[in-house]
Write an enzyme that holds these catalytic residues in place. Structure first.
Site, mmCIF file in Angstrom:
data_model
loop_
_atom_site.group_PDB
_atom_site.id
_atom_site.type_symbol
_atom_site.label_atom_id
_atom_site.label_comp_id
_atom_site.label_asym_id
_atom_site.label_seq_id
_atom_site.Cartn_x
_atom_site.Cartn_y
_atom_site.Cartn_z
ATOM 1 N N ASP A 111 -27.705 4.869 12.594
ATOM 2 C CA ASP A 111 -26.567 5.173 11.727
ATOM 3 C C ASP A 111 -26.690 4.460 10.379
ATOM 4 O O ASP A 111 -25.927 4.748 9.454
ATOM 5 C CB ASP A 111 -25.255 4.718 12.388
ATOM 6 C CG ASP A 111 -24.496 5.864 13.033
ATOM 7 O OD1 ASP A 111 -24.565 6.985 12.497
ATOM 8 O OD2 ASP A 111 -23.825 5.621 14.052
ATOM 9 N N GLN B 68 -20.314 5.196 18.613
ATOM 10 C CA GLN B 68 -19.415 6.165 17.977
ATOM 11 C C GLN B 68 -18.161 5.446 17.478
ATOM 12 O O GLN B 68 -17.505 4.728 18.230
ATOM 13 C CB GLN B 68 -19.062 7.285 18.984
ATOM 14 C CG GLN B 68 -18.198 8.388 18.410
ATOM 15 C CD GLN B 68 -18.895 9.174 17.296
ATOM 16 O OE1 GLN B 68 -20.102 9.390 17.313
ATOM 17 N NE2 GLN B 68 -18.130 9.608 16.304
ATOM 18 N N LYS C 218 -23.867 15.882 19.228
ATOM 19 C CA LYS C 218 -25.092 15.130 18.974
ATOM 20 C C LYS C 218 -26.037 15.224 20.171
ATOM 21 O O LYS C 218 -27.239 15.431 20.023
ATOM 22 C CB LYS C 218 -24.757 13.659 18.689
ATOM 23 C CG LYS C 218 -24.064 13.431 17.355
ATOM 24 C CD LYS C 218 -23.437 12.043 17.240
ATOM 25 C CE LYS C 218 -22.675 11.903 15.914
ATOM 26 N NZ LYS C 218 -21.928 10.641 15.784
#
Ligand code: GUN
Length: 299
Positions: free
Chosen positions: A119, A96, A52
């Protein structure tokens, strides 16, 4: 048979996101900024985060990494998220997952500012998605629909079998498919479903996000169906330099003989997820500056 190359489509999307980032930087004299929180030593988590951040660099997004030891307390994590919420330079916050088992993931996610929730995991953004709206949509479900769109695969009036009911993939992808602009008929299977093949063999599209390598085999699917494999499990393999190979949830060799289109692993859904994260970061950065449609940056 069509191989649905998420890698190729993601590259096209990323090139466009790069243009948006350039225009954004010219207009605001700063890049969109993504803050990433990584906890503990989960090798695949670290790999995802590195991927990412590398893409952020290429595209023109500033990325900041905040790493914590696995012994970090819940409070330290929520305090970090709260300080990133307040940080005017930060447009997107990504925690994460999975977090170490002692940490309560939903309690950490709950404190993310919904406007920075790239997200799409916060209750506010998940709720909006369920109600049929929302700006920040979870990356994997959004990426799957974009991949189907890119290959002109219609979902309207199709029966779709989703295997897996996670908050990250199963639930949101089912909700997106069900929306009034998509109009699919959705079946959701999970670990307690009795005889999954009863559902898969009726499905025009099968989306597998169960984290069980080889779960779906060719004999379970309908002739001509479309198969989307979200699984990506590391299997120890001493013949590989890395020491592992990546396995999807679909037994590719048997499924490929029966389906009309299938995503490879790797190179299918994975790159789409990361492309959507980049796009969401730009969407969040624009929204924070009063721009509701990022394309406006190019005018
Ligand atoms: N872990 C597995 N997939 C994801 C994802 O899409 N976002 C985050 N934050 N963690 C993940």
């Amino acid at each position: 048979m069509i191989l649905l190359s998420g890698k190729q489509i993601a590259e096209q999307i990323n090139r466009h996101t790069e243009l948006l980032c350039r225009a954004f930087s010219e207009r605001f004299s700063s890049k969109p900024c993504l803050a990433v929180i990584l906890v503990g030593e989960n090798p695949s988590g670290r790999t995802y985060v590195n991927t990412k951040r590398k893409l952020c660099d290429l595209i023109g997004i500033e990325s900041r990494l905040y790493e914590f030891d696995s012994s970090v307390t819940q409070k330290q994590l929520t305090d970090k998220v709260k300080s990133l919420n307040e940080d005017r330079c930060v447009d997107g916050i990504l925690v994460q997952l999975p977090l170490p088992s002692h940490a309560d993931e939903s309690a950490v996610i709950d404190v993310i500012d919904p406007g920075k929730d790239v997200d799409g995991f916060t209750p506010q953004n998940m709720g909006k998605l369920l109600l049929g709206g929302g700006r920040l949509i979870s990356c994997t479900p959004k990426g799957i629909l974009r991949l189907l769109d890119a290959y002109d695969i219609p979902v309207q009036s199709k029966s779709v079998c989703v295997i897996g009911r996670s908050n990250i993939v199963g639930k949101p992808v089912a909700a997106l498919l069900l929306q009034k602009d998509r109009n699919a008929t959705v079946m959701i299977c999970h670990s307690f479903t009795d005889d999954v093949s009863r559902y898969t063999e009726k499905a025009d599209i099968v989306i597998v996000a169960a984290g069980c390598p080889g779960l779906v085999t060719g004999n379970m699917i309908k002739e001509g169906s479309v198969v989307i494999d979200v699984g990506i499990t590391r299997i120890p393999d001493s013949t590989k330099k890395s020491g592992f190979r990546l396995a999807g949830d679909v037994d590719f060799d048997s499924a490929v003989r029966k389906c009309s289109a299938i995503t490879p692993v790797p190179g299918g859904v994975g790159p789409m997820t990361v492309a959507m994260l980049m796009e969401n970061t730009v969407i969040a950065a624009c929204a924070r500056r009063g721009i509701t449609d990022c394309e406006e940056l190019l005018h």
